[in-house]
Write a protein that holds these residues in place. Structure first.
Motif, short mmCIF file in Angstrom:
data_model
loop_
_atom_site.label_atom_id
_atom_site.label_comp_id
_atom_site.label_asym_id
_atom_site.label_seq_id
_atom_site.Cartn_x
_atom_site.Cartn_y
_atom_site.Cartn_z
N ASN A 47 10.95 -4.43 2.44
CA ASN A 47 10.84 -3.46 1.35
C ASN A 47 10.13 -2.17 1.77
N ASN A 48 10.42 -1.73 2.99
CA ASN A 48 10.11 -0.35 3.39
C ASN A 48 11.46 0.36 3.44
N ILE A 49 11.84 0.97 2.35
CA ILE A 49 13.22 1.42 2.17
C ILE A 49 13.64 2.51 3.15
N ASN A 98 0.86 -1.18 0.00
CA ASN A 98 0.00 0.00 0.00
C ASN A 98 0.90 1.23 0.00
N ARG A 99 0.41 2.33 0.54
CA ARG A 99 1.19 3.57 0.56
C ARG A 99 1.27 4.13 1.98
N GLY A 115 6.37 -3.66 1.73
CA GLY A 115 6.15 -2.88 0.51
C GLY A 115 5.34 -1.62 0.70
N ASN A 116 5.55 -0.92 1.81
CA ASN A 116 4.90 0.37 2.03
C ASN A 116 5.94 1.49 2.05
N ARG A 117 5.64 2.58 2.73
CA ARG A 117 6.57 3.71 2.80
C ARG A 117 6.89 4.06 4.25
N LEU A 118 6.89 3.06 5.10
CA LEU A 118 7.09 3.28 6.53
C LEU A 118 8.50 3.78 6.83
N ALA A 119 8.58 4.78 7.69
CA ALA A 119 9.87 5.30 8.12
C ALA A 119 10.16 4.91 9.57
#
Length: 321
Positions: A166-168, A121-122, A143-147
């Motif tokens: 894969n939360n870069i 998701n986002r 595969g999200n955008r977690l920081a």
């Protein structure tokens, strides 16, 4: 197709089916037939994978109160209504591969929830209230955008499996996840110096970002907590001094927003469990290999960050103790 769908739902209602499969139906809207009259009170499992849904009805829990499993994999859902929190029997929720920017704050009211999958998701953050789910056993947010993750994530003994691959931008993990089964390959990619924020600290090549709620970072030379932090901790202990259900006897009259904050602190000290609201002392530990580590090859370096309430706890805390 519409008539066939109506027939399928009508038969399920008439014959009191517990499972309903609506995968691959090219649905752009949630079928109103599912919410007609009393809905399908007996339905326990609803499969709606690989459609084109963008929204969910706010009265879903009212019409389908006995849902145990809900599968919404591969749709175009942007927002999950807060009323999803009213699904008291829900044990499995799969809403991966959608367009979610956030999870509903009231999701923690799904007290039976055991398996939550929100991969691809986002999502930028995870509600802190999620840590209060008493039955949650597996959480997958790959595969999200977690920081960053909530400091208390993993505090519950029930939570055993956490996947954040894969939360870069994810640079660290709460130390309560220590010894859990963790999937974190593809996390913690190298960032440019210009991207480093003030609310961060480094150890070697690893940079750990702290949550935005943290207003200051403690150092070993700073032994005095801010007045705001001391006041919040004092209020917390005063408010929770009474048994559950008797808090209304408290002599302190507080705004509702402040009361809600007292119920859900930023985190708790990993050594003494003291609540923390604006001020923490972070301590970095290297990642320990778990029994299942071999299943996650190619994992990048991600550390465990312990958060303490004082310099004393910081100096004496050890993950092995």
């Amino acid at each position: 197709m519409a008539s066939e769908l109506c027939k399928t739902i009508s038969v399920a209602r008439l014959e009191k089916h517990k499972n309903l499969f609506l995968n691959y139906r090219n649905l752009h809207h949630f079928p109103l037939e599912l919410l007609k009259d009393e809905g399908l009170q007996h339905l326990e499992r609803l499969y709606m994978k690989r459609n084109s849904l963008t929204t969910l009805p706010e009265n879903l829990a009212q019409k389908l109160p006995n849902l145990v499993e809900l599968y919404l994999h591969s749709n175009n859902i942007v927002v999950v209504p807060e009323e999803v929190g009213d699904l008291k029997e829900l044990q499995t929720l799969d809403i991966s591969t959608n367009r979610l920017l956030a999870l509903p704050e009231r999701l923690h009211l799904c007290l039976s929830l055991q398996y939550l999958t929100v991969d691809r998701n986002r999502l930028w953050c995870v509600p802190r209230q999620l840590c209060r789910l008493p039955s949650l056993n597996e959480l997958s947010m790959a595969g999200n955008r977690l920081a960053f993750l909530p400091l208390d994530l993993g505090r519950s003994r029930e939570l055993q499996y956490v996947y954040v691959d894969n939360n870069i931008h994810l640079k660290g993990l709460p130390s309560y996840l220590y010894n859990k089964v963790i999937g974190c390959s593809g996390c913690g990619v190298t960032i440019q110096v210009s991207e480093v924020k003030l609310l961060s600290f480094s150890s070697g090549q690893l940079t750990v970002f702290l949550p935005a709620e943290v207003k200051a970072i403690g150092t070993e030379n700073d032994h005095v907590l801010p007045l705001q932090e001391l006041a919040m901790r004092s209020l917390y202990h005063t408010y929770h001094r009474f048994p559950k259900g008797l808090n209304f006897l408290s002599p302190i009259s507080l705004p509702r927003s402040l009361l809600e904050l007292l119920h859900c602190p930023l985190g708790h000290c990993h050594r003494c469990s003291e609540p923390m609201f604006t001020f923490v002392y972070p301590k970095l530990f290297p990642l320990r290999e778990t029994p299942m580590a071999g299943l996650h090859q190619g994992r990048t370096t991600v550390g465990f960050v312990a958060y303490c309430c004082s310099t004393q706890c910081l100096q004496t805390f050890d993950l092995l103790s």
